[in-house]
Scaffold this motif. Structure first.
Motif, short mmCIF file in Angstrom:
data_model
loop_
_atom_site.label_atom_id
_atom_site.label_comp_id
_atom_site.label_asym_id
_atom_site.label_seq_id
_atom_site.Cartn_x
_atom_site.Cartn_y
_atom_site.Cartn_z
N UNK A 173 1.03 -1.17 -0.18
CA UNK A 173 0.09 0.00 0.17
C UNK A 173 0.86 1.36 0.11
N UNK A 174 0.91 1.83 -1.13
CA UNK A 174 1.92 3.12 -1.26
C UNK A 174 1.18 4.21 -1.57
N UNK A 175 -0.18 4.51 -1.16
CA UNK A 175 -0.99 5.78 -1.54
C UNK A 175 -1.80 5.48 -2.88
N UNK A 176 -2.68 6.30 -2.68
CA UNK A 176 -3.50 7.05 -1.57
C UNK A 176 -3.89 6.11 -0.44
N UNK A 177 -4.41 7.05 0.60
CA UNK A 177 -4.54 6.10 1.93
C UNK A 177 -6.21 6.29 2.21
N UNK A 178 -6.99 6.91 1.81
CA UNK A 178 -8.38 7.33 1.82
C UNK A 178 -9.24 5.95 1.54
N UNK A 179 -9.84 5.50 2.74
CA UNK A 179 -10.71 4.32 2.50
C UNK A 179 -12.03 4.73 2.46
N UNK A 180 -12.68 4.56 1.41
CA UNK A 180 -14.05 5.03 1.16
C UNK A 180 -15.22 3.85 1.82
N UNK A 181 -15.01 4.18 3.01
CA UNK A 181 -15.83 3.26 3.80
C UNK A 181 -15.88 3.69 5.34
N UNK A 182 -16.66 3.01 6.14
CA UNK A 182 -16.74 3.47 7.51
C UNK A 182 -15.98 2.57 8.42
N UNK A 183 -15.63 1.47 7.95
CA UNK A 183 -14.64 0.45 8.47
C UNK A 183 -13.53 0.02 7.61
N UNK A 184 -12.38 -0.48 8.23
CA UNK A 184 -11.29 -1.49 7.41
C UNK A 184 -12.11 -2.66 6.81
N UNK A 185 -12.69 -2.72 5.57
CA UNK A 185 -13.07 -3.98 5.21
C UNK A 185 -12.44 -4.23 3.96
N UNK A 186 -12.53 -5.47 3.63
CA UNK A 186 -11.72 -5.94 2.54
C UNK A 186 -11.92 -5.26 0.96
N UNK A 187 -13.22 -5.04 0.59
CA UNK A 187 -13.34 -4.66 -0.79
C UNK A 187 -12.74 -3.18 -0.67
N UNK A 188 -13.31 -2.23 0.10
CA UNK A 188 -12.69 -0.87 0.27
C UNK A 188 -11.18 -0.67 0.42
N UNK A 189 -10.36 -1.46 1.15
CA UNK A 189 -8.98 -1.48 1.60
C UNK A 189 -8.35 -2.05 0.14
N UNK A 190 -8.63 -3.15 -0.66
CA UNK A 190 -8.19 -3.59 -1.75
C UNK A 190 -8.13 -2.53 -2.82
N UNK A 191 -9.03 -1.58 -2.96
CA UNK A 191 -8.92 -0.63 -3.95
C UNK A 191 -7.71 0.22 -3.73
N UNK A 192 -7.14 0.13 -2.57
CA UNK A 192 -5.97 1.03 -2.47
C UNK A 192 -4.63 0.41 -2.60
N UNK A 193 -4.72 -0.83 -2.78
CA UNK A 193 -3.48 -1.70 -2.93
C UNK A 193 -2.78 -1.30 -4.18
N UNK A 194 -1.36 -1.46 -4.25
CA UNK A 194 -0.62 -1.20 -5.35
C UNK A 194 0.11 -2.23 -6.09
N UNK A 195 -1.05 -3.36 -6.14
CA UNK A 195 -0.74 -4.75 -7.06
C UNK A 195 -1.86 -5.19 -7.37
N UNK A 196 -1.65 -6.26 -8.06
CA UNK A 196 -2.96 -6.76 -8.55
C UNK A 196 -3.83 -7.70 -7.42
N UNK A 197 -5.27 -7.56 -7.60
CA UNK A 197 -5.98 -8.15 -6.40
C UNK A 197 -6.74 -9.19 -6.69
N UNK A 198 -6.59 -9.84 -7.96
CA UNK A 198 -7.42 -10.85 -8.59
C UNK A 198 -7.34 -11.99 -7.58
#
Length: 318
Positions: A173-198
């Motif tokens: 995770x190298x940025x950005x760091x804004x989670x578009x959700x109200x908790x740290x949950x998988x779908x929202x956090x994965x959108x910020x990953x700097x790698x393939x999430x398949x």
């Protein structure tokens, strides 16, 4: 499928900012009070059920109410993992959560949530045995077996939470760091990953979506058999009591599973409805459980009256 971002991998995210639920600014105080009241009532209601099951010998000797006590314990902790952090969205406080805090929240959310998922299935199985196999019920669901099944649900939930947290945060995770959700949950956090999430999305689909859907189908199958058995009961009072007991469980299960399946069977979704839907099984269900199981369950209400009567008699003797 997610593609690798072009953000420099030299930048390492040390915290995340939870953007929370979209809401009008002029309703912040009202929403804070609403969730605060829901949280307090959730804790008090579930604590009341937990203490009632523990204090009443007729209840804690029966597997159905042991499972209900465990459910109340889970609801108290699940609510504590989610709601206090959600309430910060409606205050001027800093919305940042440390990287380790995000890992912990995701782990405990999925640990407690999946344990609850398995527990609902056990509760349906217990009701199926009690109504469809009444003569063999004491042998098929005794205290020892109930303890083993509950322990298995906890272990399976812990393994599930560990797998999901490890797979999610092994990614860079190298940025950005804004989670578009109200908790740290998988779908929202994965959108910020700097790698393939398949791979992560596939595991999420199978480990959460398919498992939740399978548990839900098993519960519906159990209740289809239960309804068939109830219709064979000759007395109206017997049918009413059976429908009352099972109806409360089925109501809670529906409120819990349908939103959960809606979110995790669509791992790539960015729908603005996801946050509002998630509130149902993270906030509303733990709040509704004590209301449904006390208002619609005659045995729990009777146990509360017995406990209140004993306390009242003790006070008079003093």
């Amino acid at each position: 499928m997610r593609k690798t971002k072009n953000t420099s991998l030299d930048t390492v995210v040390t915290d995340f900012i939870l953007l929370g639920l979209p809401h009008p600014q002029n309703l912040r105080i009202l929403l804070f009070l609403v969730f605060f009241i829901i949280y307090i009532l959730t804790q008090l209601g579930n604590l009341l059920i937990l203490l009632t099951v523990w204090a009443d010998p007729k209840l804690h000797a029966r597997p159905m109410y042991v499972l209900l006590g465990v459910l109340s314990f889970l609801d108290m902790w699940l609510s504590s993992v989610i709601v206090p952090r959600l309430m910060l969205d409606f205050t001027p406080a800093n919305k940042a959560i440390p990287f380790g805090g995000c890992v912990a929240q995701l782990y405990f959310f999925h640990f407690l949530g999946s344990t609850q998922c398995f527990l609902y299935t056990l509760m349906a199985y217990d009701r199926y045995l009690a109504i469809c196999r009444p003569l063999r019920y004491p042998m098929l669901m005794n205290g020892k077996l109930c303890t083993i099944l509950v322990a298995g649900a906890w272990v399976a939930g812990s393994i599930h939470g560990s797998i999901q947290a490890t797979l999610t945060f092994r990614l860079p995770y190298c940025g950005p760091n804004q989670v578009d959700y109200f908790i740290c949950d998988i779908p929202a956090v994965l959108r910020l990953a700097c790698a393939d999430t398949t791979v992560n999305e596939l595991v999420t689909f199978v480990d959460i979506g398919v498992v939740a859907a399978s548990c839900f189908m098993l519960i519906l199958l159990s209740y289809a058999n239960i309804v068939h058995a109830i219709l064979k009961i000759r007395t109206a009072d017997g049918r009413r009591r059976a429908f009352s007991t099972c109806g409360s469980h089925l109501t809670v299960v529906t409120v819990y599973y349908v939103p959960c399946i809606f979110i995790y069977l669509r791992p790539g979704s960015k729908s603005p409805l996801d946050g509002a839907v998630a509130v149902f099984y993270t906030v509303i269900t733990p709040f509704l459980n004590p209301l449904i199981y006390t208002l619609r369950n005659q045995e729990v209400k009777s146990a509360l009256k017995r406990i209140a009567g004993v306390r009242g008699a003790a006070s008079e003797n003093k």
